[in-house]
Design an enzyme around this catalytic site. Structure first.
Site: not given
Lengths: 496, 496
Positions: B288, B258-259, B262
């Site tokens: 997001e 997830h990070e 980003h």
């Protein structure tokens, strides 16, 4: 009005401390591609902080506070130091500051490249410009006797050539016979440091040492960097770094203790003076006195290893199976002329500093040209240490300082050792049980003594005033010489 | 003049990025006692940056550049966005900004304490003040239809209640039957995640995944923090953090991906637009979309595990002895109503967001009082997910956002998932071999497509404009619903 002055200075401190965090990250964790933007971020912070402390409002405040009768003693001391700083800062026109900043980047990059290629010629053109600029800076600052006085004053307020010449003349007379006597004695073996010491165990032991010294791990931490350093973001966040070499245990151990000594000073500065002169270290010499006191007077003492050796042996039973505590104590005090200043022992170290001091003075007075520097360097190493660097990397290019324009910085290393010896004698008088305490792993009284007598004053006193206040005497190299003689008499079985 | 505008904004960016470094350090390495001074350092940087972007000179420059005919398209786009920012910023009087900043600290500390004691009453007074202040902020910004519009616009320019109501109405109609169908089917077992996975191997695997995704480890790094996050100091230095739980492998794995998503966005922003709107992310929703596309569409896909499962099994042969790639694929897509938003699956996640959205709207329009919030919370969880939190820590106190005053932030999480699904379908059209590429560990074409179509634009377009530019259609939840239905048909053997 004092309140406004405090607010402005603390705001500048916030910016400087933010820059220190960025600097710490740059040396510890920053990925390689981050360098370029980090450079501009640091430059922006530097200029913002400079704008604040040289702002017209700050000038007004300082001019008014200078004669304010309503201030208490500590407030007066802050205002006095701030006025000194301000007077000095205002002597440099902004164009000069910018030129110096740009040249510093150029010169630093040239030094890096020159080192990489082992070619002084790559560094020479920028260094020539740097010397010229530093000579101009000395003229801008103004001086009474010698242009170098104006430069050294930045690092060690109150120090000057007359005082340093006296100091180094003493070294030139007293240290060579000491070194000759040691060299004539049976030599110490320090092979034990170069066995294989696994990384994690080295690390854990170094942290244990830091904790025993009284370094507050809740207000700091140790990380890895290429060159060990300490840095402070506030008295409540003071960090140290070290490096680990699995085949050179000395590398980590001494840098941990050395940087730990610096860090204890920063952790001991008064929080309530954050951002103000009284919340900052007295001088580089006094800073270095703290690191050297811990590294040399304490860390390289027999008492220290009486406590730590059994612990070290428990961590490395195989590596140290044939080593006694005395072997270790002797090994970490081995004296031997060598090329690299940062790795030198307590005796030969000061020849390294002396050589740089003599060269710097000549460069700044214009009696030595940059083109002739490598020859002068090699000649001096032959003269004082009897060795000649095989290349420039281990010779004239070894230190970063000149590329930063830091002329006048080196002498503070020797001053630091001398202050350390003088303070340490005084501490032993004040704490009669100190050596047995250290042999029992107790250094808290020593730290408390340093806190009370040195740390808590910040920049309230000049180094020599502080020295007199603490020890009853101005700086006197005899303390250092006696300390050296006593130590090596035991280790080398010689008489001086 | 454009040059001067750029310089001012880049200077502000330097300060903001310095603050980001301090923030990163605060969450990763800062020793506990460093907190207080760090707080004031961050506050100083924030006020310096705010002074710069709201300075009279900036107002003049923007007013003149607004009608400057000599600018190119990209320059015009920067000036347009900067004027929007400036108009918005200037609507808040400095006294309001200060009040909000002070209340944010108070409210955050109250939230921490309330969580610690599991007592909503500790949080309620500050939160009540915060809601009142945010209502005032909405009035200051001004709005056409609903005060919440003014707040959500800060995170997702162009979004508003009318659009979000439509979106969440769709969810309220379409997701419950999907969830019911899944709950009625034989359930998936995800026990395999909760076996013992040693720290270092978890870490190494997560770094391998980051590298495969195309995250440039020379322009970033992964560290440990209590709450995973990503942060950027420049496109060349974008960091991610994660946490390791030896008995919950899922914790590290999904936060890394997830990070990482980003971070790929930030690494893909154009360097030459540093500090300018076109060098920044389009919106939180688009940000997001990047993290969710990688985490869910890619990371929770069968193709992804076709490639990675053999590697994972090689690292953890014992833990995964009885597990097939399909088991793992199913386990990481297990659907189950749960209390904690950040740990929710792709279906129930949006009920968590919906609940917060409905509550926020009511708080801001004044139809719900803070005192009634816990009851409203529990009622909503029962209504939408059929569960009731046993305490406030796992209920109304679980998220930090409201303590920061971030009302209008939550909807961007759902927008992100929806944009992700829509972008991902388009990417599959553009790269027909995408699924087989992923199954072979090749995601470079996907990253290149995201770079070209999304990352390089920065803030040039509003989210919905960007979505139309990339996919030919405005945001359409059908893409997400179809993606969900298709995925769970395979996993649960159901028909929707």
């Amino acid at each position: 009005m004092y309140e406004e002055y405090v607010q402005l200075l603390q705001k500048a401190a916030d910016i400087n401390n933010a820059a220190a965090v960025l600097g710490w990250d740059q040396e510890t964790y920053m990925p390689p591609k981050g360098a370029a933007f980090r450079g501009r971020q640091l430059a922006t912070l530097a200029s913002l902080s400079h704008e604040l402390v040289t702002s017209p409002r700050m000038s007004e405040l300082l001019a008014q506070l200078r004669t304010d009768k309503g201030l208490d003693e500590l407030q007066k001391a802050n205002v006095l130091r701030s006025n000194e700083d301000h007077d000095k800062n205002s002597k440099l026109p902004p164009a000069f500051v910018e030129e110096l900043s740009l040249l510093t980047s150029e010169c630093f990059n040239a030094w890096i490249e020159a080192r990489r290629q082992n070619d002084f010629g790559i560094f020479a053109p920028s260094l020539t410009k740097m010397v010229a600029l530093k000579r101009r800076q000395a003229e801008l600052y103004g001086y009474k006797a010698h242009p170098y006085d104006a430069l050294v004053d930045e690092y060690e307020p109150g120090a000057n050539v007359a005082m340093l010449d006296r100091l180094f003349d003493g070294i030139k007379q007293q240290l060579p016979p000491i070194l000759a006597t040691i060299k004539a004695a049976p030599q110490v073996n320090d092979d034990l440091f170069y066995r294989h010491y696994p990384r994690q165990q080295q690390w854990d032991f170094s942290v244990a040492v830091l904790k025993t010294m009284g370094y507050d791990m809740e207000a700091g931490r140790q990380d890895i960097s290429e060159h060990p350093f300490s840095t402070s973001f506030a008295p409540t966040d003071v960090r140290v770094t070290t490096r680990v070499d699995e085949h050179n245990y000395a590398s980590l151990l001494w840098s941990t203790i050395h940087e730990g000594g610096h860090a204890l000073y920063e952790q001991g500065l008064p929080e309530e003076q954050y951002g103000l002169p009284l919340g900052a270290a007295a001088s580089l010499g006094i800073h270095e006195s703290q690191s050297r006191l811990w590294e040399n007077c304490v860390g390289r003492s027999e008492a220290f290893w009486q406590y730590f050796y059994p612990q070290l042996q428990a961590v490395f039973p195989q590596q140290l199976a044939d080593v006694t505590a005395t072997d270790l104590y002797k090994a970490c005090n081995k004296v031997e002329p060598s090329l690299i200043r940062t790795e030198a022992d307590e005796v030969t170290y000061h020849f390294h500093v002396l050589i740089r001091y003599e060269i710097e003075k000549q460069l700044i007075e214009g009696t030595l040209q940059v083109a002739d520097l490598p020859a002068a360097w090699n000649e001096a190493y032959q003269k004082y240490l009897g060795i000649t660097p095989p290349d420039h990397k281990t010779g004239v290019l070894q230190d970063v300082h000149w590329s930063h324009g830091s002329f006048g910085y080196f002498p503070t290393y020797t001053l630091g050792s001398f202050y350390a010896a003088q303070f340490y004698i005084k501490a032993q008088e004040a704490i009669p049980t100190l050596l047995t305490d250290i042999a029992a792993g107790k250094t808290s009284d020593l730290l408390a003594w340093l806190r009370t007598n040195i740390h808590r004053h910040g920049r309230r006193y000049y180094s020599d005033e502080l020295c007199e206040l603490v020890t009853g005497k101005r700086l006197d190299p005899t303390y250092f010489l006696n300390y050296i003689k006593q130590k090596y008499t035991g280790i080398y079985g010689v008489r001086f």
